[in-house]
Write an enzyme that holds these catalytic residues in place. Structure first.
Site, PDB file in Angstrom:
ATOM      1  CD  GLU A 192      -2.902   1.093   2.353  1.00 10.90           C
ATOM      2  OE1 GLU A 192      -4.080   1.417   2.181  1.00 10.90           O
ATOM      3  OE2 GLU A 192      -2.455   0.779   3.458  1.00 10.90           O
ATOM      4  CB  ALA A 333      -0.210  -2.788  11.612  1.00 10.72           C
ATOM      5  CD  GLU A 335      -5.022  -1.975   5.399  1.00 12.21           C
ATOM      6  OE1 GLU A 335      -5.505  -1.163   4.596  1.00 12.21           O
ATOM      7  OE2 GLU A 335      -4.122  -1.662   6.205  1.00 12.21           O
ATOM      8  CG  ASN A 336      -0.497  -7.107   3.748  1.00 12.83           C
ATOM      9  OD1 ASN A 336      -0.442  -6.234   2.902  1.00 12.83           O
ATOM     10  ND2 ASN A 336       0.409  -7.239   4.703  1.00 12.83           N
ATOM     11  CD  GLU A 369      -3.610  -2.502  10.590  1.00 12.41           C
ATOM     12  OE1 GLU A 369      -3.848  -2.755   9.394  1.00 12.41           O
ATOM     13  OE2 GLU A 369      -3.322  -1.358  10.979  1.00 12.41           O
ATOM     14  CG  HIS A 372      -8.036  -1.789   7.459  1.00  9.46           C
ATOM     15  ND1 HIS A 372      -8.709  -0.776   6.821  1.00  9.46           N
ATOM     16  CD2 HIS A 372      -7.038  -1.188   8.171  1.00  9.46           C
ATOM     17  CE1 HIS A 372      -8.153   0.386   7.135  1.00  9.46           C
ATOM     18  NE2 HIS A 372      -7.141   0.159   7.953  1.00  9.46           N
ATOM     19  CD  GLU A 391      -6.004   3.359   6.837  1.00 12.46           C
ATOM     20  OE1 GLU A 391      -6.167   3.048   8.030  1.00 12.46           O
ATOM     21  OE2 GLU A 391      -5.418   2.609   6.026  1.00 12.46           O
TER      22      GLU A 391
END
Length: 926
Positions: A192, A333, A335-336, A369, A372, A391
């Site tokens: 990202e 962090a 959030e994959n 996270e 997300h 966000e």
């Protein structure tokens, strides 16, 4: 076409000539009208943010001739040469007849390209005749001899190579020391916003979603992770293995992730009660030997995943959720989907050796996270100007989850003094920006969350969450915009949410409400844009925000009616019921995104009400915060703010003290170069405020103590030490000596080590003390204690030790990501503040080379080293330094720093006499 045909007969005297003249006249008229329309549209697009949101002119997007539907990606990373090889086959839909395909690459070399038309019965393919890289646009264009027809299905096969860089972007390497002290590496990703293109050629835009089959070829002794679960591991020659992962759901490229390293894990599973009966396997991975420190994060994740599946009424869609501690990581962090990555300090926690404040940070970060996984991953913003949807919402719902799991932390009141104030402070600058822009900062995160919190409070949390569920289910596995969220909330609430919320997301700034009392039963409330400079031109004050007033009258029966009043015009007059003037307050519980400017008499009455316990904790926080901000911006005198907080000497709530400390610390920081008697007078006032609490709370941390009391003790010891409380300084030295010379770890609880390091170095500590803290850094077993020690050495007072701290911050012993912790102490320390800026100037090429690709960290370096000054001379020095440098990559943080200095300088020039007079009148000046 007709005009072109007729023009061939031009000049003849036939009737055609008259036709030509008519057509010419008509053409010119239409052209003039068209030009005027274009000019008007261009004017509005350049002038008004509302219209800009529909403008894609600034977007650098790929051609639409083809679109990917599926990637089959194989990568072979080499952790010795720090390179990788890759192959991928991408299934494509052909939208236009084409011989060329353009996709994103950055720092990748495409070696070969082969294209197959899957719509043909024969299996024919063609090799590219040209592969053209454009490094400026970060694209590669592939040209093929035969045209693909519109409507065809195609397959693109690519071979490529890349670099495992050390810049914490794309597919990169991260180093660490194993238990034997050996340097080892792992490979990880950070994509990202636009860095998937550093790992594999791709259509690297959030709205271009596809599915992914990922395969990693890695050394057999290492762990390989990706978004999905492993479906096969096949041994290969040369000590390697081929690890294949299940196909992903349709997703954006920036959420793809893969990690290779010597990792170990702790694991648990959710119950699956709220997840359609399907338990989710959760693991926390870390470098081998530290995996046990992931237990707190693991427990939080299990609770939060269950909670979100219930709240959103949508099961977590993947079979597993891995969370991984990465030694080198730019952000907090990422959030994959199904493979969330963290800084080590944001996920690893030792109950016996970690500072308690990191427990809350970890709980919140994990919650953020995981939010997300639905809000951002399942439903993705259509473009980066809707970033706040990811966000801002994840911030709000992250707090919601923490409040559910740890209700005794009073997390929403903490939000009022932390995230809420951070958003408002940044948005009070002229260099701020609307929420709906593609920028990762306190506006998109904290102002975004604050606006959501205001809306949720106004329409009701249950209604708001029902609207969120509607939004998620409508757009799952797809993309959405802000208007899509407003539409869902409108349908659920019956209110036109977009009509009154659009101004909050598309217009910069927020209002201050000035409250006057023109008669004994009337309030006059007037709104205007709040700026920290206090100087507002007429063209900057044209917005009328939709403002829920939240008026509280205590026990008055009319309270509910007044509390629901909304201001939509420039000003409003309100009648209050009899007796209401004894007590009223706007913005009850501080849920509205605005500041309130009361008359001096009313502010004094509210201070007395706070002292008598008539205000809720969040209202006391809001009162202090508004008074402090209004003093900075010339809406009120600083002496009025000092008189207000003087009423809080009996305050016993940690969160209120957090805000008091923040505001008085800002004042002392701006006054850092004022005459020593003035500076010491401010410290004497600060010392007076906390003296009772220091005696009451002491230095010991009982087991199972209330979390907020624990945090209060740490805060007051730190504040008392800064304020030169002699008993605290003496005790800090005693405990420091036991800790460092006698190796008595119990003498210095992890919660107060940072405070004691600062106290000791600021009050006579020299080389021996500095070296002892440096030793603590080198020997720390937890990442949070390394952070604490690294910040601590920045409080050195002697020039030679300040220089050592500066040099150490860029040494090989400090990870690039951790420079912000070193700079925190050096910036706060008034003796090293100027040395820090001079050091950045001196080492500018080093910083530029190291952080040019880590723009978030680069921006922090700029702000930490510049924005705490208070003079016009400093503005000139900074502007002169950057006058011959390319600043586009960090222009906004630089502008914000310069504006902060202007605000500080104006505040100091305006109120230094006012502060001096107040200190003298109240006995704090000798």
């Amino acid at each position: 076409d007709l005009y072109n045909k007729l023009a061939t007969s031009k000049g003849s005297s036939s009737p055609v000539t008259h036709t030509i003249q008519k057509e010419e006249t008509r053409f010119r008229t239409r052209f003039i009208i068209f030009s005027i329309v274009v000019a008007v549209i261009a004017y509005f697009l350049s002038r008004y943010p509302f219209f800009k949101m529909a403008d894609t002119g600034k977007r650098q997007v790929l051609p639409t001739n083809v679109r990917p539907t599926h990637y089959d990606l194989t990568l072979t990373p080499d952790l010795k040469s720090f390179t990788f090889e890759g192959t991928e086959t991408v299934n494509l839909d052909v939208n236009q007849n084409t011989k060329t395909i353009t996709l994103n690459v950055n720092d990748i070399q495409v070696k070969s390209a082969r294209l197959s038309n899957l719509s043909l019965k024969t299996n024919q393919s063609q090799n590219s005749i040209d592969i053209s890289h454009d490094t400026q646009k970060q694209t590669v264009t592939l040209t093929f001899p035969e045209e693909l027809p519109v409507g065809a299905k195609a397959s693109l096969h690519l071979e490529f190579t890349g670099i495992l860089n050390d810049k914490m972007v794309g597919f990169y390497r991260s180093s660490y020391q194993d238990e034997a002290g050996n340097t080892k590496y792992l490979a990880t990703t950070q994509f990202e916003a636009t860095d998937a293109r550093r790992a594999f050629p791709s259509w690297d835009e959030p709205a271009i979603k596809a599915t992914f089959d990922i395969t990693l070829i890695v050394p057999s002794e290492l762990t390989a992770l990706s978004n999905m679960n492993v479906i096969s591991e096949t041994p290969l020659e040369d000590g390697k293995k081929c690890v294949k992962f299940a196909k992903t759901p349709i997703m954006s490229t920036y959420l793809v992730a893969f990690i290779v390293g010597d990792l170990a894990y702790v694991e648990t599973s959710t119950t699956g009660i709220h997840n359609g009966g399907k338990p989710v396997l959760i693991r926390v991975y870390a470098t081998r030997g530290s995996e046990h420190l992931g237990q707190l994060a693991l427990n939080v994740a299990a609770d939060v995943l269950e909670y979100f599946a219930q709240v959103f009424d949508i099961p977590y869609p993947l079979p597993k959720c891995d969370m991984v501690a990465i030694p080198d990581f730019e952000a907090g962090a990422m959030e994959n989907w199904g493979l969330i990555t963290y800084r080590t300090a944001a996920i690893l926690f030792d109950p016996k050796a970690s500072d308690a404040k990191f427990k809350q940070r970890i709980a919140y970060t994990v919650s953020h996270e995981l939010a997300h996984q639905w809000f951002g991953n399942l439903v993705t913003m259509e473009w980066w100007d809707h970033l706040w949807l990811n966000e801002g919402f994840a911030t709000w719902v992250g707090y919601l989850a923490v409040d559910k799991i740890f209700p005794d932390w009073d997390i929403w009141t903490q939000f009022v003094t932390e995230g809420f104030q951070r958003g408002l402070q940044l948005d009070a600058l002229r260099s701020s920006h609307p929420i709906e822009v593609p920028i990762f900062d306190a506006i998109s995160y904290y102002k975004g969350a604050s606006v959501i919190r205001m809306l949720s409070n106004f329409i009701g949390e249950n209604v708001f969450l029902a609207g969120v569920r509607r939004y998620l289910k409508r757009h799952e596995y797809s993309n959405a915009s802000t208007d899509d969220l407003w539409k869902a909330l409108t349908e659920e609430s019956g209110m036109d949410v977009g009509q009154f919320m659009t101004v909050w997301t598309r217009v910069v700034g927020y209002p201050v409400l000035t409250v006057t009392e023109p008669s004994p039963d009337t309030l006059q409330i007037c709104q205007s844009r709040f700026l920290s400079t206090g100087k507002l031109s007429s063209n900057e004050d044209t917005t009328h925000w939709w403002v829920p007033l939240g008026i509280s009258l205590g026990s008055s029966s009319s309270n509910n009616e007044l509390k629901s009043k909304v201001l939509t015009t420039k000003e409003i007059d309100l009648k209050l019921p009899a007796g209401a003037f004894e007590f009223y307050k706007l913005n009850s519980y501080v849920t509205g995104v605005f500041r309130v400017n009361y008359t001096p008499d009313r502010l004094a009455k509210l201070g007395q009400a706070a002292k008598k316990g008539l205000l809720d904790t969040s209202d006391r926080v809001g009162l202090v915060a508004d008074a402090g901000a209004l003093a900075v911006s010339d809406y009120a005198k600083t002496s009025g703010f000092l008189s207000l907080i003087n009423e809080f000497d009996n305050e016993d709530k940690y969160i209120v003290w957090l805000e008091i400390n923040s505001r008085i610390t800002d004042l002392i920081s701006v006054w850092f170069e004022q005459p020593e008697p003035i500076y010491q007078g401010l410290l004497a006032f600060q010392r007076h405020l906390v003296s009772k609490l220091v005696s009451k709370l002491g230095w010991e941390y009982p087991e199972n103590e209330d979390y907020l009391i624990t945090m209060m003790r740490t805060l007051v010891i730190k504040v008392a030490g800064r304020a030169k409380n002699p008993e605290v300084i003496k005790e800090a030295f005693r405990r420091f000596e036991l800790f460092t010379k006698n190796n008595d770890k119990s003498a210095l609880h992890p919660n107060i080590r940072g405070a004691v390091y600062e106290i000791v170095l600021c009050n006579g500590g020299g080389v021996n003390e500095f070296d002892a803290i440096l030793k603590a850094y080198r020997e720390a077993n937890t990442s949070d204690q390394k952070v604490v020690a690294l910040t601590g050495i920045g409080f050195a007072q002697q020039d030679d030790l300040i220089r050592r701290a500066l040099e150490f911050s860029i040494s090989s012993e400090v990870k690039n990501q951790d420079i912000i912790y070193a700079f925190q102490g050096l910036q706060f320390n008034r003796k090293s503040r100027r040395a820090l800026w001079n050091f950045v100037k001196e080492k500018w090429e080093t910083f530029q080379d190291r952080y040019a690709k880590s723009l978030g960290l680069f921006g922090h370096i700029i702000k930490f080293s510049t924005d705490s000054f208070s003079s016009d001379a400093d503005i000139k020095d900074i502007e002169d330094f950057f006058s011959n440098k390319e600043t586009k990559d960090f222009l906004r943080p630089l502008q914000q720093s310069l504006e902060n200095i202007r605000v500080n300088a104006a505040w100091l020039a305006r109120d230094k006499k006012d502060v001096e007079d107040w200190l003298r009148a109240n006995g704090y000046l000798q």
